[in-house]
Scaffold this motif. Structure first.
Motif, PDB file in Angstrom:
ATOM      1  N   LEU A 172       0.757  -1.120  -0.084  1.00 12.65           N
ATOM      2  CA  LEU A 172       0.060   0.169   0.140  1.00 12.65           C
ATOM      3  C   LEU A 172       0.838   1.254   0.057  1.00 12.65           C
ATOM      4  N   LEU A 173       1.978   1.215   0.737  1.00 13.67           N
ATOM      5  CA  LEU A 173       2.903   2.209   0.764  1.00 13.67           C
ATOM      6  C   LEU A 173       3.578   2.528  -0.496  1.00 13.67           C
ATOM      7  N   ARG A 174       3.930   1.412  -1.146  1.00 13.33           N
ATOM      8  CA  ARG A 174       4.605   1.623  -2.474  1.00 13.33           C
ATOM      9  C   ARG A 174       3.731   2.249  -3.259  1.00 13.33           C
ATOM     10  N   LEU A 175       2.265   1.683  -3.267  1.00 16.78           N
ATOM     11  CA  LEU A 175       1.209   2.238  -4.423  1.00 16.78           C
ATOM     12  C   LEU A 175       1.002   3.791  -4.018  1.00 16.78           C
ATOM     13  N   LYS A 176       1.069   4.267  -2.731  1.00 13.19           N
ATOM     14  CA  LYS A 176       0.863   5.633  -2.653  1.00 13.19           C
ATOM     15  C   LYS A 176       2.072   6.351  -3.022  1.00 13.19           C
ATOM     16  N   GLN A 177       3.437   5.892  -2.848  1.00 11.36           N
ATOM     17  CA  GLN A 177       4.516   6.594  -3.295  1.00 11.36           C
ATOM     18  C   GLN A 177       4.324   6.664  -4.990  1.00 11.36           C
ATOM     19  N   GLU A 178       3.813   5.704  -5.748  1.00  8.42           N
ATOM     20  CA  GLU A 178       3.713   6.038  -7.241  1.00  8.42           C
ATOM     21  C   GLU A 178       2.754   6.983  -7.383  1.00  8.42           C
ATOM     22  N   TYR A 179       1.855   7.068  -6.843  1.00  9.98           N
ATOM     23  CA  TYR A 179       0.870   7.915  -7.309  1.00  9.98           C
ATOM     24  C   TYR A 179       1.076   9.330  -6.948  1.00  9.98           C
ATOM     25  N   PHE A 180       1.663   9.424  -5.857  1.00  9.31           N
ATOM     26  CA  PHE A 180       2.253  10.680  -5.016  1.00  9.31           C
ATOM     27  C   PHE A 180       3.051  11.677  -6.078  1.00  9.31           C
ATOM     28  N   PHE A 181       4.187  10.917  -6.641  1.00 11.12           N
ATOM     29  CA  PHE A 181       5.009  11.688  -7.298  1.00 11.12           C
ATOM     30  C   PHE A 181       4.485  11.948  -8.866  1.00 11.12           C
ATOM     31  N   VAL A 182       3.389  10.966  -9.463  1.00 10.14           N
ATOM     32  CA  VAL A 182       2.876  11.145 -10.809  1.00 10.14           C
ATOM     33  C   VAL A 182       1.983  12.234 -10.241  1.00 10.14           C
ATOM     34  N   SER A 183       1.041  12.180  -9.584  1.00  8.77           N
ATOM     35  CA  SER A 183       0.059  13.232  -9.360  1.00  8.77           C
ATOM     36  C   SER A 183       0.685  14.674  -9.306  1.00  8.77           C
ATOM     37  N   ALA A 184       1.683  14.689  -8.274  1.00 12.24           N
ATOM     38  CA  ALA A 184       2.529  15.985  -8.114  1.00 12.24           C
ATOM     39  C   ALA A 184       3.302  16.532  -9.330  1.00 12.24           C
ATOM     40  N   GLY A 185       3.748  15.528 -10.156  1.00 11.53           N
ATOM     41  CA  GLY A 185       4.658  15.836 -11.181  1.00 11.53           C
ATOM     42  C   GLY A 185       3.638  16.444 -12.318  1.00 11.53           C
ATOM     43  N   ILE A 186       2.565  15.899 -12.636  1.00 12.15           N
ATOM     44  CA  ILE A 186       1.547  16.140 -13.701  1.00 12.15           C
ATOM     45  C   ILE A 186       0.954  17.427 -13.316  1.00 12.15           C
ATOM     46  N   GLN A 187       0.417  17.459 -12.078  1.00 13.78           N
ATOM     47  CA  GLN A 187      -0.027  18.879 -11.840  1.00 13.78           C
ATOM     48  C   GLN A 187       0.926  20.069 -11.968  1.00 13.78           C
ATOM     49  N   SER A 188       2.171  19.913 -11.375  1.00 11.68           N
ATOM     50  CA  SER A 188       3.243  20.858 -11.830  1.00 11.68           C
ATOM     51  C   SER A 188       3.249  21.243 -13.221  1.00 11.68           C
ATOM     52  N   ILE A 189       3.350  20.228 -14.014  1.00  8.91           N
ATOM     53  CA  ILE A 189       3.454  20.256 -15.610  1.00  8.91           C
ATOM     54  C   ILE A 189       2.296  21.123 -16.354  1.00  8.91           C
ATOM     55  N   LEU A 190       1.183  20.882 -15.966  1.00  8.27           N
ATOM     56  CA  LEU A 190       0.005  21.514 -16.296  1.00  8.27           C
ATOM     57  C   LEU A 190      -0.003  22.960 -15.821  1.00  8.27           C
ATOM     58  N   ARG A 191       0.444  23.178 -14.706  1.00  5.96           N
ATOM     59  CA  ARG A 191       0.504  24.621 -14.108  1.00  5.96           C
ATOM     60  C   ARG A 191       1.473  25.402 -14.974  1.00  5.96           C
ATOM     61  N   HIS A 192       2.617  24.870 -15.259  1.00  5.12           N
ATOM     62  CA  HIS A 192       3.781  25.377 -16.199  1.00  5.12           C
ATOM     63  C   HIS A 192       3.204  25.473 -17.682  1.00  5.12           C
ATOM     64  N   TYR A 193       2.607  24.562 -18.204  1.00  2.27           N
ATOM     65  CA  TYR A 193       1.822  24.634 -19.307  1.00  2.27           C
ATOM     66  C   TYR A 193       1.003  25.834 -19.707  1.00  2.27           C
ATOM     67  N   LYS A 194       0.241  26.085 -18.660  1.00  2.00           N
ATOM     68  CA  LYS A 194      -0.924  27.259 -18.598  1.00  2.00           C
ATOM     69  C   LYS A 194       0.026  28.683 -18.962  1.00  2.00           C
ATOM     70  N   LYS A 195       1.118  28.591 -18.435  1.00  2.00           N
ATOM     71  CA  LYS A 195       1.789  29.855 -18.523  1.00  2.00           C
ATOM     72  C   LYS A 195       1.962  30.541 -20.237  1.00  2.00           C
ATOM     73  N   MET A 196       1.871  29.487 -21.000  1.00  4.94           N
ATOM     74  CA  MET A 196       2.043  29.583 -22.456  1.00  4.94           C
ATOM     75  C   MET A 196       0.488  30.179 -22.908  1.00  4.94           C
ATOM     76  N   HIS A 197      -0.556  30.049 -22.171  1.00  2.00           N
ATOM     77  CA  HIS A 197      -1.963  30.414 -22.556  1.00  2.00           C
ATOM     78  C   HIS A 197      -2.399  29.619 -24.097  1.00  2.00           C
ATOM     79  N   LEU A 198      -2.095  28.251 -23.765  1.00  2.00           N
ATOM     80  CA  LEU A 198      -2.391  27.448 -25.082  1.00  2.00           C
ATOM     81  C   LEU A 198      -3.678  26.568 -24.391  1.00  2.00           C
TER      82      LEU A 198
END
Length: 803
Positions: A271-297
């Motif tokens: 369970l902890l390993r699954l938490k780890q996998e979702y944790f960095f995936v979700s954080a990373g993709i949220q960060s990417i989309l936030r950065h992408y929005k700076k281009m106003h596309l």
């Protein structure tokens, strides 16, 4: 970077004063190391900021490499090299009476990886910056990393490796860029006023994901990319009513980013390993989309500006997480969101081992990640519905994501990506023809090969400076950024002076390693002996056991005839076993027991020694690899995806002893049959045994007197202190079928080892082989590998064109 020694010395003194308010004469190594680290950060900061700004202003498409592991190694010397100021700083420090090599040892090895997977990711991000590819790493900032390995009475003991105890000079905490990751709770869909289904959550456990960024400095250019590692923290609370409950919750949350690969032999660990996998995936993709929005596309254009790479199955949840964000946060319809997701995602498969192709119980995902569960089930339903109109039902059932109560992560990654690659030509062929054949029938155009590579800057220019200097004198330095230029060394294959100098460099490196072993293990080793090296994760398929059985055969040969004409050998092992992998830990104990037996036997007269280094990692590899004469790459054919220690060792002039497995096939093709030692079953022969079931390991025990004696030694008390382990391993080889054909390949292996014994005596011939291996190693640079990823998978720009 243009930096004079005078300017560096001024900057160093000023930084030491600013950070520690002391003079150089008052400072110690730790203060000096952190001062130098802070100074290098200041030197690279302008280029780091400028690189990020250019990516935004020019709306560059950027790639994000999602990996559970980044086995970085120490960064001080690497950053100095990439900035182009290594010699300047070394000389400047020397003027202060400071030894750079001593400062380097102050830095801990970040425990952010286990083996080849993590080191590959580290080589890749180095090569991405060097090739001026807009690409970044995304992972977890593990507080303790893997584990610190100690041997106690020969047994592996796992201790916490607190590599962050004194802080990490290279990272910058970016609290303003933190995001929230949700676990547990309830989720349901309701129609809004526009008739669109919207998710609603209650009773979730919210985790704050805080990014720590480190600069990834390109070699001899101005590009500085980013490695972003996420730390799990409890969100700030103003209304704490139960202090002890708060502490318990905080500890639970912080455990997500504490240990790499928690023990998954029980439910809580999985369970902890699954938490780890979702944790960095979700954080990373949220960060990417936030950065992408700076281009106003518009989000419809995401795949034109963003590529996300799934390194092995650990980040496979990237697929449903991006779908969640596009559906729930950006309000895209399913078909558009799915089209964007598939075009953004790409996946590297690193294994054919079934146990490494992750599966998670659907009930666990449903409880921990209820919205992700809904999306995975819908992906599976739509895939099944679509494919049922095109293919027979049996094939569709075999390729489903959700099957037998489990979610198959490799299936999720394949279905949700536009590219699926193996990491060596043989590996990719096996994926297409056997392991993932059903998917190849469905998606033939998705499959491609990208043979792994290594960063020659770390593994030659830093780890083996004497060899680097020789190569620069012979062929110049263009090979540093165009590694195939190493091929020019072949012009010196018959030059006796060059070959003698190559032998002297190898001897120097062996003496340095011998001194290290004497200091750390109190063991004297013969530097005139063949240094025979097997360094990799401890797993049965890698067949450290085959190596050990051969060592025992030499031991008995010398004991029977002390005058036997055997070239002295030092066998060097470096390996960690997963904490829950009992069999691998038994092999470690057996190797250490045999080492005690051999190393304490004075009758052997220094003809045979075993060195099993503790806590093998990048920094130890940098000591071992330049000293190696023989590179053991002896996995059962068809089991090793690629291997990268094979590339590092050949680059440093070791002769490869190998099965035709993984990238060994391509190494053979590069250097020729006469410059590599091939033995054992071929991949097609292994699969023939699987088909006809005709392999009976007991026959080899009963009919081969050499093997019979060796195997009996495991159970008759010949090897003190390993009776239980000896019986278990004996049974695995003789009674229970010898899963990895160790006994079947023994004679072939021993014959090639005997050939090595004779070849090594001819110094010029051996060094000629070594030189040809070095010359052929350039093609295995990670520079070329990432350039192929950039142009053929990610569609991102690079100022360097792939081969």
């Amino acid at each position: 970077m243009d930096l004079s020694k005078r300017k560096f010395k001024e900057d160093f003194k000023k930084m030491l004063t600013e950070v520690y308010s002391m003079d150089i004469s008052e400072s110690e190594s730790t203060e000096q190391f952190f001062t130098l680290g802070n100074l290098l950060r200041s030197y690279s900061s302008k280029n780091w900021s400028r690189t990020n700004q250019q990516y935004i202003e020019k709306q560059k498409k950027q790639a994000y490499y999602f990996s559970m592991e980044f086995l970085l190694g120490r960064m001080l010397k690497s950053n100095l090299l990439n900035l182009g100021i290594l010699d300047t700083v070394r000389n400047g420090l020397q003027d202060f009476g400071i030894d750079l090599e001593q400062l380097i040892t102050i830095e801990p090895d970040p425990g952010l990886g286990n083996g080849g997977l993590g080191r590959l990711a580290a080589c890749f991000i180095d090569s991405m910056a060097t090739s001026e590819i807009p690409a970044h790493g995304n992972g977890i900032r593990f507080k303790y990393g893997l584990f610190k390995q100690k041997f106690v009475n020969g047994y592996q003991v796992e201790l916490p490796e607190n590599w962050l105890q004194n802080g990490n000079v290279w990272e910058t905490r970016k609290m303003h860029a933190a995001v929230t990751v949700r676990f547990y709770g309830k989720v349901w869909l309701e129609q809004n006023a526009a008739g669109v289904l919207e998710p609603h959550y209650s009773d979730t456990q919210d985790v704050l994901a805080v990014p720590y960024d480190s600069a990834v400095i390109g070699y001899d250019n101005s590009t500085v990319n980013t490695l972003r590692l996420w730390s799990a923290e409890i969100p700030p609370k103003d209304d704490i009513t139960d202090y002890w409950s708060y502490i318990h919750q905080r500890n639970q949350i912080e455990s997500i980013s504490e240990v790499l690969y928690p023990d998954d032999s029980n439910y809580e660990g999985r369970l902890l390993r699954l938490k780890q996998e979702y944790f960095f995936v979700s954080a990373g993709i949220q960060s990417i989309l936030r950065h992408y929005k700076k281009m106003h596309l518009h989000m419809n254009h995401l795949a034109e500006k963003v590529a996300i790479h799934i390194n092995d199955t650990h980040p496979a949840l990237c697929v449903p997480e991006l779908m969640r964000l596009l559906l729930d946060e950006e309000h895209m319809d399913w078909d558009h969101a799915w089209n964007v997701t598939v075009n953004v995602m790409s996946y590297t498969n690193h294994t054919i081992m079934s146990e490494a192709l992750e599966k998670w119980p659907i009930d666990m995902i449903r409880s921990l990640l209820p919205r992700i569960d809904q999306i995975i089930c819908e992906i599976d339903r739509r895939f099944t519905m679509k494919m049922s109109t095109l293919f027979e039902s049996a094939l569709v059932e075999r390729t489903r994501i959700v099957e037998g109560g489990n979610v198959k992560m490799a299936h999720l990654a394949i279905i949700g990506s536009h590219s699926v690659n193996g990491v060596a030509q043989l590996h990719t062929t096996i994926l297409k023809e056997k392991v993932l054949h059903d998917f190849f029938l469905i998606y033939p155009s998705k499959f491609n090969n990208k043979t792994n590579g290594i960063a020659q800057r770390r593994w030659l220019m830093l780890a083996n400076e004497p060899l680097r200097d020789l190569i620069q004198r012979k062929i110049g330095n263009e090979w540093e950024t165009t590694p195939t230029e190493l091929n020019m060394l072949k012009a010196f294959r018959d030059d006796k002076d060059t070959l003698h100098e190559l032998a002297q460099i190898k001897q120097l490196n062996k003496e340095r390693f011998a001194e290290y072993i004497k200091q750390t293990m109190n063991l004297e080793i013969n530097t005139d002996a063949i240094f025979d090296v097997q360094i990799k994760r401890l797993h049965a398929y890698k067949r450290q056991l085959l190596n050990l059985l051969h060592i025992l055969s030499l031991y008995f040969k010398i004991k029977d005839d002390p005058q036997a004409d055997i070239q002295p050998r030092v066998f060097i092992f470096g390996a960690k076993a997963a904490p829950s992998y009992t069999y691998a830990k038994q092999i470690i104990k057996l190797i250490n027991s045999v080492a005690d037996l051999i190393n304490q036997d004075r009758e052997l007269e220094n003809k045979l020694k075993i060195v099993f280094v503790e806590n093998y990692g990048v920094s130890l590899a940098e000591k071992i690899i330049p000293a190696a004469d023989v590179s053991e790459q002896i996995s059962l054919a068809s089991k090793e995806a690629s291997g990268t220690s094979n590339m590092k060792l050949m680059l440093n002039g070791a002769i490869t002893l190998a099965t035709l497995d993984g990238a060994n096939v391509e190494i053979r093709d590069r250097v020729g049959d006469q410059n590599i030692m091939i033995f054992g079953l071929r991949e097609n022969e292994v699969y023939q045994y699987y088909r006809d079931g005709s392999y009976h390991s007991r026959n080899y025990y009963e009919r081969n007197p050499v093997l019979h004696r060796i195997l009996d030694a495991l159970i008759d008390g010949t090897i003190p202190g390993a009776e239980a382990e000896g019986h278990s391993i004996f049974d695995s080889l003789v009674q229970y079928g010898d899963e990895y054909f160790v006994l079947r390949d023994f004679d072939s292996y021993a014959a090639v080892q005997e050939r090595i014994d004779h070849l090594y005596r001819d110094t010029l011939k051996w060094q000629r082989m070594a030189l040809i291996n070095i010359a052929g190693a350039g093609i295995f640079s990670s520079d070329y590998t990432v350039q192929q990823y950039a142009s053929q998978i990610w569609d991102v720009s690079s100022k360097v064109h792939p081969l």
